[in-house]
Design a protein around this motif. Structure first.
Motif, mmCIF file in Angstrom:
data_model
loop_
_atom_site.group_PDB
_atom_site.id
_atom_site.type_symbol
_atom_site.label_atom_id
_atom_site.label_comp_id
_atom_site.label_asym_id
_atom_site.label_seq_id
_atom_site.Cartn_x
_atom_site.Cartn_y
_atom_site.Cartn_z
ATOM 1 N N HIS A 93 0.816 -1.222 0.000
ATOM 2 C CA HIS A 93 0.000 0.000 0.000
ATOM 3 C C HIS A 93 0.849 1.271 0.000
ATOM 4 C CE1 HIS A 93 -3.896 -1.851 0.191
ATOM 5 N NE2 HIS A 93 -3.481 -2.666 1.138
ATOM 6 N N HIS A 141 0.703 -2.351 7.492
ATOM 7 C CA HIS A 141 0.058 -2.614 6.204
ATOM 8 C C HIS A 141 -0.236 -1.344 5.413
ATOM 9 C CE1 HIS A 141 -2.032 -5.083 3.335
ATOM 10 N NE2 HIS A 141 -3.174 -4.458 3.493
ATOM 11 N N HIS A 208 -6.912 -0.491 6.358
ATOM 12 C CA HIS A 208 -6.676 0.320 5.165
ATOM 13 C C HIS A 208 -7.067 1.768 5.444
ATOM 14 C CE1 HIS A 208 -7.309 -3.742 3.206
ATOM 15 N NE2 HIS A 208 -6.063 -3.427 2.973
ATOM 16 N N HIS A 393 -6.612 -5.812 -4.237
ATOM 17 C CA HIS A 393 -6.403 -4.379 -4.444
ATOM 18 C C HIS A 393 -5.984 -4.124 -5.891
ATOM 19 C CE1 HIS A 393 -6.618 -3.730 -0.149
ATOM 20 N NE2 HIS A 393 -5.623 -4.555 0.056
HETATM 21 FE FE LIG Z 1 -4.516 -4.381 1.931
#
Ligand SMILES: [Fe+2]
Length: 400
Positions: A93, A141, A208, A393
């Motif tokens: 990410h 993350h 997220h 994603h």
């Molecule tokens: Fe993720």
């Protein structure tokens, strides 16, 4: 090709995030599959696995695998011993600056320094910084990007490979007793002074991030907030229990952590009663403040949630629009992607592309919505006449 230390249990503990057993057949081969996210950088699409191996460049038109990115030797290792020159870890990410092309990433591991920041420039040069003051082995993350900082949250979702070998469990743990700590890392001077904020936020989990706004002394960090990570822990399952479906054991609601930059005080708010996750934004505005947020929404189902809709939220006013994609047919509503109407259109003006797996019929679909009014339903559907699996994603990539 691989056998994992956490791959032989035959139950919920088989996460394949541990070390692989090395032998003469897989010697020198980075472990894992770059299948968590794919994002644009430097004219390529870059696929990342977060821990399993180095980022892989894919040609954006032909989808040819070009290979490990040339800047990978400048990255640091994740948990696993590098298998070859250039084997490294890189987040799934990253954030980026649309104007400069700079990519803001990191890697993390279960030993100190727990996190290393990697700022990747369009010419392939990399500025790195180990976070030697990192408080613990968080699963790092996602981050927020603001005009000044990369905001790295340390949340009590931790990882430790010794749990696999010593306790015969998977490597993840939820340690509610640990505080949520935020690192504010200067994004234009990664070696500059980091501001550490020790919060008294309750044990929560943002898997997220959506995006962040800074107003005066207020830093607003938005994202779906889980009551706990949607990953299996020893307190949930016993040996022999089946693997849990994602989102079946925890639920999240759109929320906001607001930090007072003068005092360091932090507060948490829930902004909606609707379960939601997989937040996305107009990525041209990463790190510049934002108004429009896109998510997949759903309903509470036992301890978790069942996703069925697209949700668009004005994060300044908190008004929203939804469109229910799934009613009675089985389907997986997957992460949406925003595409601008034109290169110069205002933030949030464009299209939202939603992958939908009609897995009962063994087919897939992209539904495309106009941000002008998503309640009218998709303005276009692209049928995929084959079974479409889980797509974690992805991102829109534009060509000029
Ligand atoms: Fe993720």
């Amino acid at each position: 090709m691989f056998e994992w230390t956490d791959g032989g249990f035959g139950d919920w503990r088989d996460t394949a995030y541990g070390d692989v057993t090395r032998d003469r057949f897989n010697c020198g081969v980075p472990q894992g599959t770059a299948n968590i996210n794919i994002f644009p950088f430097g004219g390529d699409m870059v696929a990342s696995s977060e821990q399993g191996g180095p980022p892989i460049a894919v040609h954006p038109i032909t989808l040819e695998t070009k290979g490990i990115v040339p800047w990978s030797p400048k990255l640091s290792r994740g948990m696993h011993e590098p298998a070859a020159y250039g084997d490294a870890a890189f987040t799934a990410h990253p954030k980026w600056d649309h104007e400069t092309g700079t990519l803001y990433g990191w890697s993390y591991r279960d030993f100190a320094p727990y996190v290393t920041m990697h700022i990747v420039h369009p010419d392939g040069s990399v500025d790195s910084r180990d976070l030697h003051d990192a408080p613990y082995n968080t699963v790092a993350h996602d981050v927020w990007l603001t005009p000044e900082w990369i905001v790295m949250p340390f949340q009590p979702f931790t990882l430790d490979r010794s749990r696999i070998t010593e306790k015969r469990l998977n490597l993840w743990n939820w340690q509610e007793e640990l505080p949520i700590v935020l690192a504010l890392i200067p994004r234009d001077d990664v070696h500059g002074e980091i501001r550490w904020i020790n919060t008294d936020l309750p044990p929560q989990y943002i898997m997220h991030t959506m995006s962040a706004n800074v107003e005066g002394d207020k830093l607003m960090l938005d994202g779906p907030i889980f009551n706990r990570p949607p990953f299996p822990f020893e307190q949930d399952f016993a040996a022999g229990d089946d693997i849990a479906l994602f989102f079946s054991i925890a639920k999240s609601h759109l929320g906001r952590w607001t930090i007072d930059l003068k005092t360091g005080a932090a507060k948490s708010e829930q902004l909606s009663d609707r379960p939601s996750e997989l937040p996305k934004v107009d990525e041209r505005f990463y790190g510049r403040g934002y108004t429009w947020g896109y998510q997949v929404g759903g309903v509470v189902k036992r301890n978790g949630m069942s996703m069925n809709s697209l949700v668009v939220t004005n994060m300044r006013t908190l008004s929203d629009q939804t469109y229910q994609i799934r009613t009675d047919q089985p389907a997986a509503i997957l992460e949406a992607t925003f595409a601008p109407r034109s290169p110069d259109s205002p933030e949030g003006d464009g299209y939202i592309i939603v992958p939908v797996s009609w897995w009962g019929d063994k087919r897939g679909e992209f539904q495309i919505f106009d941000t002008y009014d998503i309640t009218k339903g998709p303005i276009c559907r692209i049928d995929l006449p084959f079974f479409m699996g889980w797509t974690p994603h992805g991102h829109w990539m534009d060509f000029r």
